[in-house]
Design an enzyme around this catalytic site. Structure first.
Site, PDB file in Angstrom:
ATOM      1  NE  ARG A  17      -0.304   0.656   4.880  1.00 45.67           N
ATOM      2  CZ  ARG A  17      -0.716   0.578   6.132  1.00 45.67           C
ATOM      3  NH1 ARG A  17      -1.824  -0.078   6.421  1.00 45.67           N
ATOM      4  NH2 ARG A  17      -0.039   1.151   7.101  1.00 45.67           N
ATOM      5  CG  ASP A  38       3.722  -4.842   3.056  1.00 50.37           C
ATOM      6  OD1 ASP A  38       3.424  -5.074   4.236  1.00 50.37           O
ATOM      7  OD2 ASP A  38       3.737  -3.700   2.577  1.00 50.37           O
ATOM      8  CG  ASP A  58       9.406  -9.014   9.642  1.00 52.62           C
ATOM      9  OD1 ASP A  58       9.747  -7.815   9.532  1.00 52.62           O
ATOM     10  OD2 ASP A  58       9.173  -9.550  10.741  1.00 52.62           O
ATOM     11  CB  VAL A  59      12.137  -4.971   6.344  1.00 47.47           C
ATOM     12  CG1 VAL A  59      11.518  -4.838   4.977  1.00 47.47           C
ATOM     13  CG2 VAL A  59      11.389  -4.143   7.389  1.00 47.47           C
ATOM     14  CG  ASN A  85       8.262   2.180   0.782  1.00 45.22           C
ATOM     15  OD1 ASN A  85       8.124   3.396   0.794  1.00 45.22           O
ATOM     16  ND2 ASN A  85       7.248   1.341   1.055  1.00 45.22           N
ATOM     17  CE1 TYR A 150       8.680   6.977  10.650  1.00 46.08           C
ATOM     18  CE2 TYR A 150       9.163   9.319  10.614  1.00 46.08           C
ATOM     19  CZ  TYR A 150       8.788   8.166   9.956  1.00 46.08           C
ATOM     20  OH  TYR A 150       8.534   8.205   8.604  1.00 46.08           O
ATOM     21  CE  LYS A 154      11.435   6.416   8.263  1.00 44.19           C
ATOM     22  NZ  LYS A 154      11.483   5.492   7.110  1.00 44.19           N
ATOM     23  CB  THR A 185       0.567   6.774   2.603  1.00 41.77           C
ATOM     24  OG1 THR A 185       1.176   7.099   3.861  1.00 41.77           O
ATOM     25  CG2 THR A 185       1.410   7.317   1.457  1.00 41.77           C
TER      26      THR A 185
END
Ligand code: NAD
Length: 248
Positions: A17, A38, A58-59, A85, A150, A154, A185
């Site tokens: 998505r 994903d 699963d990353v 991503n 977060y 990042k 999104t």
């Protein structure tokens, strides 16, 4: 006329998505073979739509990356591009972020990118070519008030992209980071909530930006296509900000 990424085999994580799905569509439209991955099963539909391959992945898991890379190299012969991503967001200030929340966010957003670059770069080295695009955030180039973990994750993505670029250049592999602002999104719509006032809450997030609206996911995806294409052959270790001016 050939597409801008004609014939390239590209993995896009978190592509069920949002921005990942948009990137998968744009890349496929420009001639790439897209591997959609994903943890959400909806990714299978995106893969079918773009004529690509679906891998549940699963990353945050090294074994999941190993299985993915093996499947792609076996199925397609090589990997030309990777878009790291997948990501998660959770509100939390320094004084109220739990250790579990901090570790979970770092696990997906930071360790996931490390594992992905490591697994995929190893498969790119024999070809002496490749492009890695890591989706960071404006929160990876400046402070974010109220989402400490977060922001930490990042900034790590921004930094490790540059280290990887330094290391991988001699193998013909480029690595760049992309820094979206506020993109329309599910990550943002979930944050703004449902019902009355949802649109105002979302718009409030961009009230100080020169381009005072949320972006469509394709506005980030177009930059990602550029970075995976040979048009960006001299770009590496760079930060590509796509934020409507939010961070200036
Ligand atoms: P989204 O929540 O719509 O999509 C994220 C996708 O990542 C989802 O499909 C989710 O299932 C997947 N994912 C989460 N954990 C995963 C895991 N462990 N393994 C594999 N997949 C996983 O959000 P989006 O806006 O499309 O986010 C894409 C990227 O852009 C993220 O890295 C996000 O942090 C970043 N970003 C988003 C915004 C924004 O405003 N939406 C702004 C800056 C950066």
């Amino acid at each position: 006329m050939p597409g801008r990424v004609e014939g390239k085999v590209v993995i896009v994580t978190g592509a069920a998505r949002g921005q990942g799905a948009s990137e998968a569509r744009l890349l496929a439209a420009e001639g790439a073979t897209v591997v959609v991955t994903d943890v959400l099963a909806e990714g299978e539909g995106v893969a079918a739509e773009v004529g690509g391959t679906w891998v549940h992945h699963d990353v945050a898991s090294a074994s999941s990356w190993a299985a993915l890379v093996e499947a792609v190299v076996t199925g397609h012969g090589r990997i030309d591009g990777l878009v790291n991503n997948a990501g998660i967001y959770k509100v939390g200030r320094l004084l109220d972020t739990t250790e579990d929340d901090y570790r979970r966010i770092v696990d997906v957003n930071q360790v996931g990118v490390f594992l992905g670059m490591q697994a995929v770069a190893a498969a790119m080295v024999p070809n002496q070519a490749g492009s890695i695009v890591n989706i960071s955030s404006v929160a990876g180039i400046r402070g974010i008030n109220g989402a400490l973990a977060y922001g930490a994750s990042k900034f790590a993505v921004t930094g490790m992209t540059k280290s990887a670029a330094l290391e991988l250049g001699r193998f013909g592999i480029r690595a760049n980071s992309v820094h979206p602002g506020v993109i329309d999104t599910p990550m943002i719509t979930d944050l703004a909530g449902d019902g009355p006032g949802a649109e105002e809450r979302a718009n409030k997030m961009v009230r100080h930006a020169p381009i005072r609206r949320l972006a469509h996911a394709d506005e980030v995806g177009n930059v990602v296509v550029f970075l995976l294409s040979d048009e960006s052959s001299f770009c590496t270790g760079a930060e590509f900000v796509v934020d409507g001016g939010l961070s200036i």
